[in-house]
Design a protein around this motif. Structure first.
Motif, PDB file in Angstrom:
ATOM      1  N   PHE A 121      15.409   8.182  24.410  1.00 47.02           N
ATOM      2  CA  PHE A 121      16.532   7.281  24.194  1.00 47.02           C
ATOM      3  C   PHE A 121      16.225   6.042  23.366  1.00 47.02           C
ATOM      4  O   PHE A 121      17.114   5.487  22.730  1.00 47.02           O
ATOM      5  N   CYS A 122      14.988   5.570  23.398  1.00 48.35           N
ATOM      6  CA  CYS A 122      14.705   4.258  22.819  1.00 48.35           C
ATOM      7  C   CYS A 122      14.882   4.239  21.303  1.00 48.35           C
ATOM      8  O   CYS A 122      14.313   5.061  20.584  1.00 48.35           O
ATOM      9  N   LEU A 163      25.017  10.031  24.348  1.00 47.57           N
ATOM     10  CA  LEU A 163      25.037   8.824  23.517  1.00 47.57           C
ATOM     11  C   LEU A 163      25.264   7.578  24.352  1.00 47.57           C
ATOM     12  O   LEU A 163      24.683   6.518  24.092  1.00 47.57           O
ATOM     13  N   MET A 164      26.104   7.701  25.377  1.00 53.40           N
ATOM     14  CA  MET A 164      26.374   6.541  26.216  1.00 53.40           C
ATOM     15  C   MET A 164      25.142   6.166  27.035  1.00 53.40           C
ATOM     16  O   MET A 164      24.816   4.988  27.202  1.00 53.40           O
ATOM     17  N   LEU A 165      24.431   7.177  27.533  1.00 53.86           N
ATOM     18  CA  LEU A 165      23.214   6.910  28.285  1.00 53.86           C
ATOM     19  C   LEU A 165      22.155   6.272  27.386  1.00 53.86           C
ATOM     20  O   LEU A 165      21.431   5.360  27.802  1.00 53.86           O
ATOM     21  N   LYS A 166      22.076   6.750  26.158  1.00 51.53           N
ATOM     22  CA  LYS A 166      21.142   6.152  25.207  1.00 51.53           C
ATOM     23  C   LYS A 166      21.486   4.678  24.981  1.00 51.53           C
ATOM     24  O   LYS A 166      20.600   3.819  24.907  1.00 51.53           O
ATOM     25  N   ASP A 167      22.772   4.383  24.884  1.00 51.68           N
ATOM     26  CA  ASP A 167      23.188   2.994  24.697  1.00 51.68           C
ATOM     27  C   ASP A 167      22.811   2.128  25.894  1.00 51.68           C
ATOM     28  O   ASP A 167      22.378   0.984  25.734  1.00 51.68           O
ATOM     29  N   PHE A 168      22.983   2.675  27.094  1.00 49.96           N
ATOM     30  CA  PHE A 168      22.599   1.915  28.284  1.00 49.96           C
ATOM     31  C   PHE A 168      21.107   1.603  28.262  1.00 49.96           C
ATOM     32  O   PHE A 168      20.693   0.494  28.607  1.00 49.96           O
ATOM     33  N   ASN A 170      19.029   1.345  25.665  1.00 50.38           N
ATOM     34  CA  ASN A 170      18.702   0.344  24.653  1.00 50.38           C
ATOM     35  C   ASN A 170      19.281  -1.020  24.976  1.00 50.38           C
ATOM     36  O   ASN A 170      18.672  -2.054  24.695  1.00 50.38           O
ATOM     37  N   LEU A 171      20.451  -1.026  25.582  1.00 45.19           N
ATOM     38  CA  LEU A 171      21.052  -2.296  25.972  1.00 45.19           C
ATOM     39  C   LEU A 171      20.182  -3.018  26.986  1.00 45.19           C
ATOM     40  O   LEU A 171      19.926  -4.221  26.865  1.00 45.19           O
ATOM     41  N   LEU A 235      21.849  -1.269  17.118  1.00 41.73           N
ATOM     42  CA  LEU A 235      21.186  -0.428  18.102  1.00 41.73           C
ATOM     43  C   LEU A 235      22.168   0.442  18.868  1.00 41.73           C
ATOM     44  O   LEU A 235      21.806   1.507  19.361  1.00 41.73           O
ATOM     45  N   LEU A 236      23.384  -0.018  19.005  1.00 37.69           N
ATOM     46  CA  LEU A 236      24.310   0.618  19.924  1.00 37.69           C
ATOM     47  C   LEU A 236      25.471   1.285  19.206  1.00 37.69           C
ATOM     48  O   LEU A 236      26.030   0.759  18.258  1.00 37.69           O
TER      49      LEU A 236
END
Length: 331
Positions: A121-122, A163-168, A170-171, A235-236
């Motif tokens: 994810f990062c 994609l949403m999990l990846k955003d979480f 990185n956030l 990033l998001l």
């Protein structure tokens, strides 16, 4: 060659991969004593490798990552990436949470999960991550772990798209990156923890610890700085998540930090990140948190109960209780 988890073996320093997260303990043996040189969950410092590799130095390396567990998580994440229908997504997320529950019994399994999340994810640049690590090692490790927990919490809160999990992920890491500058200290990180546990106590904590005025200002301004960081870094995929950085310490009753927003303005996005971050508090210098699940099932946090989505906590407890009952009954 894959090493068994927690096994100790000799490792030439030149074989350490530079600019990656260390997946074990590194010791120097001298006169029958072991000296702790590197901890799991931190970046391998290129200068460290450069200094020792020419001398063909060999160290005791104790692996704490279970390769099979890490690869299983990565496989599950990749399978999730290609699913389209809601039923399939929910089933896959349940499978991931169930596997997390079954394997979360020891340090190496948790770090295996955290590294799998990081590799899948990062998106944050190595340079930014190294900057975090160089600023404060505790801080960097906490970021890695809380970002990983954001994945599990997001899944149990119906944020189950890849994609949403990846955003979480990185956030959660980017929130911490927004803190980094020459005035950052371990006290600032602890002040954020205090603020999450009991809103309004972060500044008081710093004052009690005789923190400098610079440290106090870094703490007071870090929500805005994190917000600006996210706005200027692509990033998001969901730009609105940048608001999480700004409102991460808010309360739904308007008594939060830094702006005191009215009830209803704090969204489920903030709640998920706050919850994940509050689960990870690294106090030990040499060990990982091994009681997080027990802590989770007994977790009481006034701030989360005040938020419109306090159901995050309830759903996590329900999910793990259900999985535990399945395990006990053999179903």
């Amino acid at each position: 060659m894959t090493q068994d988890a927690t096994s100790t073996f000799k490792l030439p320093v030149k074989d350490l991969a530079k600019k990656v997260i260390c997946d074990g303990h590194l010791f120097l043996s001298s006169g029958g004593r072991k000296f702790y040189l590197m901890k799991p969950g931190v970046f391998v410092d290129p200068s460290f490798v450069k200094k020792h590799a020419p001398h063909n130095a060999t160290f005791d390396f104790e692996s704490v990552v279970h390769d099979e567990v890490k690869e299983k998580f990565k496989t599950l994440f990749r399978e999730l990436r290609y699913l389209q229908f809601e039923k399939d997504l929910r089933l896959k997320c349940f499978e991931i949470v169930a596997y997390f529950y079954r394997t979360y019994s020891s340090d190496e399994h948790f770090l295996s999960f955290a590294l799998a999340c990081h590799e899948e994810f990062c998106q944050i640049s190595v340079e930014d991550q190294l900057r975090m690590h160089e600023t404060d090692m505790h801080f960097f490790r906490k970021s890695i772990y809380s970002a990983a927990f954001a994945i599990i919490v997001g899944m149990t809160n119906d944020f189950y798209h890849f994609l949403m999990l990846k955003d979480f992920y990185n956030l959660t890491m980017a929130l911490d990156i927004g803190l980094c500058d020459t005035s950052y200290s371990w006290y600032v990180s602890q002040a954020c923890n205090e603020e999450n546990r009991q809103p309004g106590t972060g500044k008081k904590y710093l004052e009690n610890e005789k923190a400098t005025e610079q440290e106090i200002q870094v703490f007071l301004k870090h929500p805005e700085r994190g917000h600006e960081f996210l706005k200027t870094h692509a990033l998001l995929a969901h730009p609105e998540l940048a608001e999480v950085a700004l409102y991460q310490h808010e309360l739904s009753d308007g008594k939060g930090f830094p702006r005191g927003v009215a009830k209803g303005q704090v969204s489920s996005w903030e709640a998920v990140v706050i919850f994940a971050d509050s689960l990870v508090d690294i106090r030990s210098e040499y060990s990982f948190e091994t009681e997080v699940i027990k802590y989770l099932l007994n977790f009481q946090n006034q701030k989360l109960r005040d938020l419109p989505v306090g159901r995050v906590y309830k759903k996590m407890c329900m999910a793990f209780d259900y999985l535990n009952s399945m395990k006990e009954t053999g179903t």
